[in-house]
Write a protein that holds these residues in place. Sequence first.
Motif, PDB file in Angstrom:
ATOM      1  N   VAL A  70      19.887  12.885  34.353  1.00 35.96           N
ATOM      2  CA  VAL A  70      21.065  13.983  33.995  1.00 35.96           C
ATOM      3  C   VAL A  70      22.028  14.191  34.921  1.00 35.96           C
ATOM      4  O   VAL A  70      21.540  14.752  35.901  1.00 35.96           O
ATOM      5  N   THR A  71      23.178  14.026  34.558  1.00 31.65           N
ATOM      6  CA  THR A  71      24.343  14.604  35.571  1.00 31.65           C
ATOM      7  C   THR A  71      24.762  16.035  34.841  1.00 31.65           C
ATOM      8  O   THR A  71      25.080  16.062  33.674  1.00 31.65           O
ATOM      9  N   ARG A  72      24.604  16.862  35.794  1.00 34.29           N
ATOM     10  CA  ARG A  72      24.983  18.308  35.256  1.00 34.29           C
ATOM     11  C   ARG A  72      26.017  18.625  36.079  1.00 34.29           C
ATOM     12  O   ARG A  72      26.333  18.487  37.375  1.00 34.29           O
ATOM     13  N   GLU A  73      26.899  19.563  35.468  1.00 32.42           N
ATOM     14  CA  GLU A  73      27.868  20.394  36.151  1.00 32.42           C
ATOM     15  C   GLU A  73      27.477  21.733  36.900  1.00 32.42           C
ATOM     16  O   GLU A  73      26.872  22.584  36.049  1.00 32.42           O
ATOM     17  N   VAL A  74      27.681  21.687  38.212  1.00 32.23           N
ATOM     18  CA  VAL A  74      27.387  22.647  38.804  1.00 32.23           C
ATOM     19  C   VAL A  74      28.742  23.114  39.766  1.00 32.23           C
ATOM     20  O   VAL A  74      29.981  22.768  39.576  1.00 32.23           O
ATOM     21  N   ASP A  75      28.870  24.377  40.225  1.00 30.97           N
ATOM     22  CA  ASP A  75      29.900  25.102  40.927  1.00 30.97           C
ATOM     23  C   ASP A  75      30.644  24.321  41.844  1.00 30.97           C
ATOM     24  O   ASP A  75      31.859  23.924  42.059  1.00 30.97           O
ATOM     25  N   GLY A  76      29.776  23.386  42.674  1.00 30.70           N
ATOM     26  CA  GLY A  76      30.111  22.667  43.647  1.00 30.70           C
ATOM     27  C   GLY A  76      30.630  21.165  43.157  1.00 30.70           C
ATOM     28  O   GLY A  76      30.992  20.396  44.054  1.00 30.70           O
TER      29      GLY A  76
END
Length: 253
Positions: free
Chosen positions: A159-165
């Motif tokens: 899973v590719t997940r969106e984080v702040d960085g």
Amino acid sequence: MKVLVPVKRVIDYNVKVRVKADGSGVDLANVKMSMNPFDEIAVEEAIRLKEKGVATEIVAVSIGVKQATETLRTALAMGADRAILVEASEDVHADIEPLAVAKILKAIVEEEEPGLVICGKQAIDNDMNATGQMLAALLGWSQATFASEVAVEGENAVVTREVDGGLQTIKVKLPAIVTADLRLNEPRYASLPNIMKAKKKPLDAKSPADYGVDVSPRLEVVKTSEPAERKAGVMVGSVDELVAKLKDEAGVL
């Protein structure tokens, strides 16, 4: 592999929400309702996994009022195989809290034994962003939140997940809980033939008592109010004027 997708009935995202005059909640009279957009993305992702031959069956679940049947029919028309409605309230203004939803979903998961649960990351009505995480905790399953890409590789989900960085790619062991973010996919429109077929697909009606879950609210809404109107912006003629306003008027410099 069976995939379970919880879906919620919410005010359509195109509708301007109105607060009741007494501040007791949101006015739902004659308001268009639809599937939570993030849940719609979750249904689409489950369908794509089935089209790839990864998923064998898609079960849509909704926990709420009887009118959520329409939401489940939408999921069936999109491509889900069958649906389960847990009628937890008769009041359309009542919102079943995330912990109660997670407990009911836990019981359904133990009964259905899916290999993957895909949820929307949050509902646009209360923005709790808690049900998927609570469900993972109750089941003791792996979880991958804010997913923008999902791939099943053997006994794992990548899973590719969106984080702040930026973007973070993780591998979780199946069975797992995945919560869908906005950029995971673009949901399809249900075709007329599929809408007609959805009427014949199985839809089971249940109650919280069937799963031994108490859905009594633990929270009390004290007041509901509309956000304050934003003041109009000011055009400045130069950088120096901007700096002066930020320093003297806004007090941020």
